[in-house]
Design a protein around this motif. Structure first.
Motif, PDB file in Angstrom:
ATOM      1  N   HIS A   1     -27.485 -38.039  11.811  1.00 28.04           N
ATOM      2  CA  HIS A   1     -28.898 -38.544  12.612  1.00 28.04           C
ATOM      3  C   HIS A   1     -28.826 -37.785  13.707  1.00 28.04           C
TER       4      HIS A   1
ATOM      5  N   ASP B   1     -28.582 -46.923   5.037  1.00 26.90           N
ATOM      6  CA  ASP B   1     -29.033 -45.604   5.950  1.00 26.90           C
ATOM      7  C   ASP B   1     -30.235 -45.271   5.125  1.00 26.90           C
TER       8      ASP B   1
ATOM      9  N   PHE C   1     -34.298 -49.413   8.851  1.00 31.28           N
ATOM     10  CA  PHE C   1     -33.022 -49.258   9.663  1.00 31.28           C
ATOM     11  C   PHE C   1     -33.271 -49.332  11.136  1.00 31.28           C
TER      12      PHE C   1
END
Length: 821
Positions: A346, A397, A587
């Protein structure tokens, strides 16, 4: 003549064209220094109709003059051709424009046979495809198989990783005297920590050397006199073997070499990174220069090794024209490691996407069988439950596109059906979730394609629609003309299953020995969606473009057929990009500002799988149950490996023929039990059973058996009383690896192969590759094994009623170092 420049005809830098200048003329010398047998260059010279010669070291080379032309702009250009194919344009200023390459498939097939069969048009490819047909995705690949060796080496220098002394010695790397002094002093310190270890001999040495390190940057930058040869050796260790096809064991070993870099830890003993300009390899040098620039970029200066790995994977894809990839990684089913991986993903992926335009997502990879190559690794018995517990969380995710069952295909996927029930529950909450299974990669489990589909379909809740499903490889199932084959085609089409093809890895891993019966064209004809992957391109010396060119050229695909694959890929990429956006929003809503680790740990729910195996079929520890029968294969007799019963697919038995019996009777009559011993597999069937029942002369017979066996099998061995060797593999189809370790890598031997599927073909390939040298004889009536034999022309002898086994043995007696009666 003076050296002018050089270029390579392949991605792995194995086929080198060195250019020399004499006044205004250019001359070339083509060499293949990484190939010891000479097969590659011999076959290349024959295919191109060019003469061979030798250099001053006795190495085979091809040499000649490069003709010079003047183009329309009145520029001089030297055109290097092989046959009638223009391979490269060379300019007076040293620029080289390479226009055609030799793909990894052709290189592999040339290197392992003395009689290469493909013509020039299927050996050297023009390196371009029409823009509208260019594949833009890599939908089947693996995390630590993507990066080119040169980039991995540069990463190792940049991050100053610890490089184990074991690999320094294993690869024969050269160190300076001061480097040896330093590493040996460290080794003495490490050695003291193992003073109470139960390990002895080479096992203790290996353990100490594995824990003794040199700074990799020091190894290269402070050792420039040896850097060129060291880089060549390290590069070679990061790809599957060169002189022919590999087997899965070789692949696992390559991954261990790659893990040193891909999962590297930085050295505590750092050095100044200078002298970069003196690194002899241009690709390593250029990559390292860019990494040093990245270190000054705010976006990348704090990158971990993993983040830099993702950055360079994306850059590699961009250079290949690929803008979407899904990478399988087992880290995503490990509890805390998965969270750390996703945190780093991320953090870095938005920056990577901004630079490259490449979107990378992941498939959480679950091993179908425990990994055995890492000797100290202990896989818990409930590893599947632990993996699924983590997957329930990581599947949320947006960078996780789905899951994947990976590993060597030596078990029936139906044994994992309880795991599918849990995965299908995940898919019920996320319609974009991809369930991918490696199935049909080899011919040992022809039911696996059908069983993979059944595992998902049978796990659906009432009213639940079929999830997105892909099958990796899809080479082997039943004939489409058979009832079973027609049903498989129907299930594939009715359930919109996508098949993924990776031609180079199939050939280089010994799963495809003939291109004639490849099923891709039939699947496309039937309207089944098919796409391409690379399977970890760097492992096999390929690229996305090479794969596409190989599929089209070697399988004779028309533009319309390539367009079908392109359309299927485009649809999947479009769906996947939308899925990422939708999952990202969901998410973020799930996190609501909370820490990712806290939320994902909450979502990891305990999974208990229903054990499907009844008590009567429970597997026992062979080492424990048969401990009194375990003996090392004797060293005073020549080992003959007999294949004919143990190495078939589970539902196929060997038919013993009258002629086969006669051949075996004559062999037993000819040989002396004082000179030879026999080694068989674990099934005690077919020709192996015949040997046991007709051993009137008292030959010593050893059976290699899996680490786990059923009670009935155990009792059967106890009654026979023969000597055994226990494999590290729990699955019967994997015990071929132990034949390699016990015999082919250690001593001369002979293989007599009557029958078998992929496991037998792997054993034969291991025998050919082994250091001990093996005489290999294959029954000419075995269609499957004859395909293997033909791919090893010059290394395998065929026998039948017209070419008796014993007759050939007598003529080869001195060469084989065995004697008859």
């Amino acid at each position: 003549m003076t050296y002018f420049t050089c270029f390579f005809l392949d991605n792995e830098k194995d086929i080198i064209v060195s250019i020399y200048k004499d006044l205004g003329d250019l001359y070339y010398v083509l060499s293949t220094p990484n190939y010891s047998t000479g097969n590659l260059i011999r076959n290349l010279s024959a295919t191109c109709n060019l003469p061979l010669s030798q250099d001053e070291n006795g190495m085979l080379i091809i040499k000649g003059q490069v003709p010079c032309y003047v183009n329309a702009a009145n520029e001089e250009v030297y055109i290097f051709r092989l046959g009638d194919i223009e391979v490269a344009d060379i300019y007076p200023d040293g620029r080289v424009s390479v226009k055609a390459l030799i793909p990894a498939i052709a290189k592999t097939l040339m290197s392992q046979t003395k009689n290469y069969q493909l013509d020039l048009s299927k050996t050297i490819f023009k390196s371009y495809v029409p823009r509208n047909l260019k594949f833009r995705g890599d939908l089947h690949t693996h995390m630590n198989g993507n990066l080119k060796a040169d980039v991995m080496i540069a990463l190792g220098i940049y991050h100053q990783i610890r490089y184990p002394l074991y690999y320094v010695k294993k690869l024969g790397l050269e160190l300076t005297p001061s480097q040896w002094d330093k590493v040996n002093a460290q080794r003495k310190k490490v050695e003291r920590q193992f003073i109470t270890s139960p390990l002895q001999g080479k096992y203790l040495d290996r353990k100490i050397n594995d824990n003794t390190f040199i700074n990799f940057a020091d190894l290269i930058l402070n050792n420039l006199d040896n850097a060129e040869m060291n880089i060549v050796k390290i590069r070679g260790s990061l790809a599957v073997i060169k002189d022919g096809q590999a087997v899965f064991t070789n692949l696992e070993k390559v991954y261990l070499y790659r893990y040193v870099f891909a999962k590297g830890r930085e050295s505590e003993d750092k050095i100044r990174i200078d002298s970069v300009g003196q690194i002899p390899d241009a690709d390593v040098r250029n990559a390292l220069v860019q990494m040093l620039r990245d270190g000054e970029n705010p976006d990348y200066k704090n990158n971990t090794i993993f983040q830099d790995k993702l950055l360079w994977i994306a850059r590699g894809y961009k250079a290949q024209g690929v803008d979407y990839a899904e990478i399988s990684d087992t880290t995503l089913v490990k509890k805390y490691e998965s969270i750390e991986m996703l945190r780093q993903v991320h953090e870095i992926m938005p920056k990577i996407y901004q630079e490259t335009g490449v979107m990378i997502r992941f498939l959480a990879a679950i091993r179908r069988i425990p990994l055995t190559i890492v000797k100290d690794a202990i896989t818990p018995s409930d590893y599947l439950e632990q993996n699924l517990e983590v997957l329930k969380a990581t599947a949320l995710d947006p960078y996780v596109a789905g899951c994947d069952f990976v590993g060597e295909e030596i078990n029936d996927i139906i044994t994992l059906k309880p795991a599918f029930k849990e995965i299908v529950k995940i898919a019920s909450k996320d319609e974009s979730f991809v369930i991918r299974v490696h199935a049909g990669e080899n011919d040992s489990q022809k039911d696996n394609i059908a069983h993979s589909i059944a595992c998902v379909k049978d796990s659906l809740a009432p009213g639940q629609k079929m999830p997105r499903m892909r099958l990796g490889h899809g080479l082997y199932t039943y004939s489409p003309k058979s009832n079973k084959g027609r049903e498989v085609l129907k299930q594939l089409k009715d359930n919109d299953i996508v098949l993924e093809f990776q031609l180079t890895s199939n050939v280089r891993l010994n799963n495809l020995n003939s291109l004639k019966n490849h099923p891709l064209k039939e699947y496309l004809k039937q309207g089944i969606r098919c796409v391409q992957g690379t399977d970890g391109a760097a492992l096999y010396g390929t690229t996305s473009l090479d794969e596409e060119l190989s599929l089209k050229t070697l399988l004779d695909l028309s533009d319309d057929e390539v367009k079908l694959m392109k359309d299927a890929e485009s649809q999947i990429i479009e769906e996947s990009r939308k899925a990422y956006s939708d999952k990202k929003a969901a998410f973020n809503e799930l996190l609501k500002g909370r820490d990712m680790e806290e939320v994902l740990l909450e979502k990891m729910k305990t999974v208990k799988l229903k054990k499907r195996m009844p008590r009567s079929k429970e597997l026992l520890d062979t080492n424990k149950e048969l401990k009194d029968m375990i003996n090392e294969i004797t060293w005073d007799r020549f080992p003959i490996v007999l294949l004919g019963g143990s190495f078939n697919s589970e539902n196929r038995s060997t038919r013993v023929t009258n002629e086969g019996q006669r051949q075996l009777d004559e062999l037993l009559d000819y040989l002396s039990p004082d000179e030879v011993c026999f080694v068989i597999g674990h099934k005690l069937s077919g020709y192996e059973k015949y040997l046991l029942e007709h051993n009137s002369k008292g030959f010593r017979i050893y059976a290699v058996v899996p680490a786990l066996m059923g009670k009935k099998e155990i009792e059967r061995f106890k009654k026979l009383g023969i000597e055994i060797r226990v494999s590290t593999e729990a699955q019967g189809m994997g015990i071929y690896k132990s034949f390699n370790y016990e015999i082919f890598e250690r001593r001369p031997s002979m293989v007599v192969a009557f029958d078998g599927n992929s496991a037998a073909a792997n054993l034969i390939q291991e025998a050919k590759n082994g250091k001990g040298k093996s005489a290999i004889f294959v029954w000419s009536h075995s269609k499957t094994l004859q395909n293997k034999a033909k791919s090893l022309h010059g290394y395998v002898y065929s026998f039948d009623e017209d070419n008796k086994l014993t007759g050939q043995l007598k003529s080869l007696q001195d060469k084989l170092l065995i004697s008859g009666r």
